[in-house]
Motif scaffolding. Structure first.
Motif, PDB file in Angstrom:
ATOM      1  N   LYS A 100     -61.122 -12.759   8.085  1.00  0.00           N
ATOM      2  CA  LYS A 100     -60.095 -11.950   8.730  1.00  0.00           C
ATOM      3  C   LYS A 100     -60.632 -11.191   9.938  1.00  0.00           C
ATOM      4  O   LYS A 100     -59.887 -10.847  10.856  1.00  0.00           O
ATOM      5  CB  LYS A 100     -59.479 -10.971   7.730  1.00  0.00           C
ATOM      6  N   SER A 101     -61.937 -10.943   9.977  1.00  0.00           N
ATOM      7  CA  SER A 101     -62.535 -10.218  11.104  1.00  0.00           C
ATOM      8  C   SER A 101     -62.505 -11.021  12.398  1.00  0.00           C
ATOM      9  O   SER A 101     -62.731 -10.474  13.477  1.00  0.00           O
ATOM     10  CB  SER A 101     -63.978  -9.835  10.768  1.00  0.00           C
TER      11      SER A 101
ATOM     12  N   THR B 216     -61.152 -12.613  15.680  1.00  0.00           N
ATOM     13  CA  THR B 216     -60.177 -11.961  16.550  1.00  0.00           C
ATOM     14  C   THR B 216     -59.267 -12.965  17.254  1.00  0.00           C
ATOM     15  O   THR B 216     -59.670 -14.072  17.583  1.00  0.00           O
ATOM     16  CB  THR B 216     -60.896 -11.125  17.618  1.00  0.00           C
TER      17      THR B 216
ATOM     18  N   THR C  48     -57.714 -10.685  12.962  1.00  0.00           N
ATOM     19  CA  THR C  48     -57.610  -9.338  13.537  1.00  0.00           C
ATOM     20  C   THR C  48     -56.899  -9.453  14.878  1.00  0.00           C
ATOM     21  O   THR C  48     -57.351 -10.170  15.769  1.00  0.00           O
ATOM     22  CB  THR C  48     -59.009  -8.719  13.719  1.00  0.00           C
TER      23      THR C  48
ATOM     24  N   HIS D   5     -53.150  -3.486  13.460  1.00  0.00           N
ATOM     25  CA  HIS D   5     -53.172  -4.302  14.675  1.00  0.00           C
ATOM     26  C   HIS D   5     -53.524  -3.375  15.833  1.00  0.00           C
ATOM     27  O   HIS D   5     -53.472  -2.150  15.693  1.00  0.00           O
ATOM     28  CB  HIS D   5     -51.796  -4.946  14.916  1.00  0.00           C
TER      29      HIS D   5
END
Length: 816
Positions: free
Chosen positions: A182-183, A185, A209, A235
Motif C-alpha cells: 500500500k505504501s 505511490t 498511497t 489521501h
C-alpha cells in the motif's frame, strides 16, 4: 431490505429532479453530493465507532432530518454541515453548497419544501449494513452522478470527469503486481474529481498511497469528497496549478512517484501563465509551443516518475503527429524509450470535447533497451450512449488483453519497431494509421464476374472463418466454374435453409450451448457460496475470465462478444441480485416485499411498480420480488395452473373478438344494430340493454331485437370469461406468493442460478451464434444477387424468351 445499486441510483437522480430548472447541473451537483456525503458518513459512524470521519450530533444526518419542514431549514442545514466540516478539517470541501440561497432554491415556503424534500429522499437510504464485501456501492453511485452531471453540464463544465470505462482501462494498463504494498505511490497532477486515481488504487489488491493536485477549487472539493465516499479517507490532494505551482516538491525538485495517471486539459492554451521553469521539466527537451500545453503536462509527468515508474496519460491525437517543437519533443521521448505503448480511442468519449484521444503508456523501466512501441487502434470499438460514445466491456477487455499479451491482431494491434518509426518516411511520426490500417477491406465489384458470371473466389475466401467452423458447407454451396470463380449450387432463396440446415451449423449451435452449460456448471459451486464475505468484483472477474477462456479456442465466435453478453447482464441484473444475496442470504433475499409508496409534488400517492397486485387504490396489496420475479416460481411449480390461465385468457380474447366482429358486421348504417349505439357512437353492453328494453316496449323490429339479444349474450359471455381470468389470476398469484415462504435455500439457488441467470445467459449467447449465421447468410445473398445476371445468363434468357416468342408466332400463324 438491502439498498440495491439501481434503487440508489434512482433515488439520487430523483433528488436532482428536485433542483432541476432552478440551476444548471454544475451547481446542483454540489447539493446532491453534499447530502450524499453527510448521509454516508453518518451511517458509517453509526456502524463503526472507529470511523475516521467524526460525526457530531448536531452535524449528523439525523439532525438534518429533525430540521425538515422548519421555516429556517436552509440556514440550519448550512450550520449542521459546517459543524461536520469543522470537526474533520473539511471546510471548503463539503460546505460549498448554500442551502439557504433564494436565488437557487426559491424563497419562503418554496425553499423550505425543496430542502425538506431533498433530505427526505436521502432519509430512506441506509448505508449501515447494506454494503457487500468489496462492493463499492457508494463509489459507483458517485460515479453515476458525476457522469450524469458531466453529461448535463455541457462542453464547458464536464472536463472534471474521466469516463469510468477509460479510467478502468488506464488502471489495468499499469499492470500493478498483486503483491504491491500500500505504501506504493500513485499521482495524478490534474486529478479532477479524483475518480481516475481511485480506479488505479482499486486495481491494486492492497491499495495505493494517493497523491493528486487539482487547479479548480470546487473540483478539488469534489475529489476530497469522492475519496472519502470510496473509503480512501487517507489521501493527499492539494489545490493549485500543477504547471505554475506544483505542490509536490522535495529539496527544490519535483517529488517522484511509482505510478502516474492523468487526463489533463486538452491543448491548454494558457499553460505558460506563471509557469515555473526552475524544476527542470524540459531538461533535454524542446519547450512546448506557447499555445498548446499537451507536452508541458506530459513532460511534467515524465519528470514526476521514479526511475522504474510507469504512467498512462490521456492526450489528443495531435501529440502523435504535430510538427516543430512538439515533433522534436516526441522524437526525444522515443529515443529515450519512454513510450511503451499508444492506444487510439474512439472519438466523442470525453465530456467537454468530441475529438478523439489516445492513451500514451510511459514506462521508464528498461527504457533504453526498448526497441519498439506497441500500438492499438481501438477507435472502432464503442457503443452510443446518448450524446456521447462509451467503451463497452468487450472493448475494454480487448484493449487490455492485446496490450498485456503483446498480441498482434490484424487491423487492430501490432508491435512497431523503433527503426520503422525512425525511418525517414515516418520521421518519428506516431500517427497510428501510418502503422495500422484499421479500415475494412473494400467490397470490390468484379467486372469479369459481371460479364462472364460466377462469384470471385477471393470473395468466398474472405469468409474463411466460416469455412473453418463449417468445413463442408463451402462445397455444399459452391462448385468451381473457371479459374478464380465459382458458381452457387443452390438458388439464392435456398441459401438460408442450406446454411442453417447443415449438420455442421447445427453441431456448432449444439457445441456452443454445451460450452456455455459446462462453463456455467463449473461455476455453480462458486455461485452457491455467495454470502456476506463475497466480493462481487472478484466474483464476476472469476466467472467472466472463465467464459473468455472457454471460448478463446472455439472457431468463428468472438469471445469478446460472448463476454459482452455476460457483462451486460451482470451490470443490468446480476450485480443487484448478488448484492441482495450477499446482504440478506438466499432465502431472505427471495422473499416478496411491500412496494414502496410516496407522494408527488401535488400530494398524490405514487406507487413503485409491483410484480403482483391484489386489489386497487390505497388499500391494494402490492408485492415486489427483487431477486426472483414470480414468473420463475410459476413456471417451475405451477405450470399446470399457468396453462389453464393461458387457456382462459385465450377464451376471453376470443369472446372479445367475437363481439367486435358481430358489432362491426351489424352496426353499419342500415344494419340491425346501427340505431342502438350510445351518444358517443359505441355499442356498449349498457347501450344494447337500453335499446333492447325500448324495442320490446314498442314491439319493434324482431330482427333488431334478436340482434340485440345476441350481442347482450356475447357481452355476458365475455364478462364471464373475464371473471374466470381474474379469479384464476388471483388464485395463481396467491399460490405463488405463498410459495416463496416455503422455498428452501436449495430451491432458491436452483431457481436463481439455473432458471434465471443460467437460462438467460444461454439465450443471450445463443443470440451471438444466430447473429453469426445471419451475417453469413446476408453476405452470401449479396454475392449471389450481385452476379446473378451476368452476360451469359442474360444471353441464355434472351435465347429462351426468343424461342418462346417464335413458338407463339407459329401457333398464331404469323410470319416473323
Amino acid at each position: 431490505m438491502a439498498l440495491k445499486k439501481s434503487d440508489l441510483y434512482s433515488s439520487l437522480w430523483s433528488s436532482a429532479d428536485e433542483l432541476r430548472g432552478s440551476m444548471d447541473a454544475s451547481q446542483y451537483k454540489d447539493y446532491v453530493l453534499t447530502l450524499l456525503f453527510v448521509k454516508y458518513v453518518s451511517d458509517k459512524a453509526k456502524a463503526d465507532k472507529s470511523a475516521l470521519i467524526y460525526v457530531p450530533d448536531d452535524g449528523s444526518f439525523d439532525h438534518l432530518i429533525s430540521l425538515k419542514g422548519k421555516p429556517d431549514v436552509g440556514e440550519k442545514v448550512n450550520c449542521a454541515i459546517r459543524r461536520l466540516a469543522e470537526e474533520n478539517d473539511l471546510l471548503g470541501v463539503i460546505n460549498n453548497a448554500n442551502f439557504d440561497d433564494p436565488a437557487k432554491l426559491g424563497s419562503g415556503k418554496e425553499l423550505q419544501d425543496k430542502v425538506s424534500n431533498l433530505i427526505g429522499i436521502f432519509q430512506d437510504m441506509d448505508f449501515t449494513g447494506s454494503k457487500a464485501e468489496g462492493d463499492d456501492l457508494l463509489g459507483d453511485a458517485y460515479e453515476y452522478l458525476m457522469r450524469h452531471f458531466a453529461t448535463q453540464s455541457g462542453k464547458s463544465k464536464g472536463q472534471f470527469y474521466t469516463p469510468a470505462e477509460v479510467s478502468r482501462v488506464m488502471s489495468q494498463l499499469l499492470q500493478i503486481p498483486g503483491d504491491t504494498p500500500k505504501s506504493t505511490t500513485v499521482y495524478d497532477p490534474t486529478c479532477g474529481s479524483g475518480s481516475l486515481l481511485i480506479k488505479v488504487a482499486d486495481a491494486a489488491p492492497n491499495g495505493l498511497t494517493i497523491y493528486g493536485q487539482e487547479n479548480d477549487n470546487a473540483t478539488w472539493a469534489l475529489a476530497r469528497m469522492n475519496m472519502i465516499l470510496h473509503g480512501n479517507e487517507t489521501h493527499d490532494l492539494r489545490q493549485g496549478n500543477t504547471l505554475a505551482d506544483p505542490k509536490f516538491t522535495y529539496n527544490g525538485n519535483l517529488q517522484t512517484f511509482d505510478y502516474l495517471v492523468a487526463n489533463p486539459p486538452f491543448s491548454h492554451k494558457a499553460w505558460r501563465n506563471g509557469f515555473d521553469f526552475s524544476f527542470g521539466r524540459f531538461d533535454g527537451f524542446d519547450t512546448p509551443p506557447d499555445k498548446n500545453g499537451d507536452y508541458a503536462f506530459l513532460l511534467h509527468m515524465v519528470k514526476s516518475l521514479r526511475p522504474r515508474g510507469k504512467g498512462v496519460v490521456v492526450l489528443p491525437h495531435g501529440v502523435l503527429f504535430r510538427g516543430n517543437s512538439e515533433a522534436r519533443i516526441r522524437t526525444e521521448l522515443i529515443k529515450r524509450g519512454y513510450i511503451k505503448a499508444i492506444i487510439g480511442l474512439p472519438g466523442n468519449l470525453f465530456f467537454g470535447t468530441g475529438i478523439p484521444a489516445c492513451l500514451i503508456v510511459i514506462d521508464k523501466e528498461d527504457a533504453q533497451a526498448r526497441s519498439g512501441i506497441f500500438m492499438i487502434d481501438a477507435s472502432k470499438g464503442f457503443a452510443k450512449d446518448g450524446p456521447k460514445n462509451r467503451l463497452r466491456p468487450r472493448d475494454m477487455h480487448k484493449i487490455v488483453d492485446s496490450y498485456t499479451s503483446g498480441k498482434e491482431i490484424a487491423r487492430y494491434s501490432r508491435m512497431v519497431p523503433v527503426s520503422e518509426i525512425a525511418d525517414p518516411k515516418n520521421d518519428y511520426n506516431l500517427n497510428i494509421p501510418r502503422y495500422i490500417d484499421s479500415s475494412e477491406p473494400e467490397d470490390i465489384q468484379d467486372l469479369h464476374a459481371h460479364m462472364l458470371g460466377g462469384i470471385p473466389t477471393y470473395d468466398i475466401d474472405a469468409l474463411q472463418p466460416y469455412w473453418d467452423a463449417f468445413p463442408s458447407l463451402r462445397s455444399e454451396l459452391f462448385a468451381p466454374l473457371r479459374d478464380g470463380y465459382s458458381e452457387l449450387k443452390v438458388e439464392p432463396s435456398a441459401i438460408r435453409s442450406t446454411v442453417t440446415g447443415s449438420a455442421e451449423y447445427e453441431a456448432f449451435e449444439h457445441d456452443t450451448a454445451n460450452t456455455v452449460q459446462q462453463w456455467w456448471a463449473s461455476k455453480r459451486g462458486l455461485l452457491e457460496t455467495i454470502g456476506p464475505d463475497t466480493k462481487p468484483a472478484d466474483l464476476i472477474h472469476d466467472i467472466s475470465e472463465a467464459l473468455l477462456e472457454a471460448f478463446r479456442s472455439r472457431p468463428l465466435i468472438d469471445e469478446y462478444g460472448v463476454y459482452e453478453q455476460l457483462m451486460s447482464y451482470w451490470n443490468d441484473v446480476m450485480h443487484d441480485d448478488v448484492f441482495l444475496i450477499a446482504s440478506e442470504g438466499w432465502t431472505q433475499a427471495v422473499q416478496p416485499r411491500t412496494a414502496r409508496t410516496w407522494k408527488d409534488k401535488n400530494n398524490k400517492p405514487k406507487y413503485e411498480d409491483a410484480h403482483i397486485v391484489f386489489g386497487s387504490g390505497v388499500n391494494a396489496q402490492r408485492w415486489v420480488m427483487d431477486l426472483l420475479p414470480p414468473e420463475y416460481v410459476i413456471a417451475r411449480y405451477f405450470a399446470t395452473e399457468q396453462a389453464e390461465l393461458d387457456r382462459l385468457t385465450e377464451a376471453k380474447d376470443t369472446a372479445t373478438l367475437t363481439i367486435a366482429e358481430y358489432i362491426e358486421e351489424h352496426a353499419i348504417e342500415g344494419g340491425l344494430l346501427f340505431d342502438a349505439a350510445d351518444d358517443e357512437g359505441k355499442l356498449t353492453n349498457a347501450a344494447a340493454t337500453k335499446a333492447l328494453k325500448e324495442l320490446k316496449a314498442t314491439k319493434g323490429d324482431p330482427d333488431e331485437i334478436a340482434a340485440l339479444t345476441k350481442v347482450i349474450a356475447l357481452y355476458t359471455a365475455e364478462a364471464k370469461a373475464k371473471g374466470a381470468v381474474k379469479d384464476a389470476t388471483i388464485a395463481l398469484n396467491e399460490r405463488a406468493v405463498a410459495k416463496y415462504k416455503l422455498l428452501t435455500e436449495t430451491d432458491v439457488q436452483d431457481l436463481v442460478i439455473g432458471d434465471k441467470w443460467g437460462a438467460t445467459l444461454q439465450r443471450q449467447i445463443k443470440g451471438e451464434v444466430t447473429a453469426l449465421g445471419q451475417n453469413l447468410i446476408a453476405r452470401l445473398s449479396v454475392l449471389a444477387l450481385r452476379y446473378e445476371f451476368a452476360i451469359p445468363r442474360l444471353e441464355r434468357d434472351i435465347e429462351r424468351l426468343s424461342a418462346k416468342v417464335d413458338q407463339h408466332l407459329i401457333e398464331m400463324k404469323v410470319n416473323r
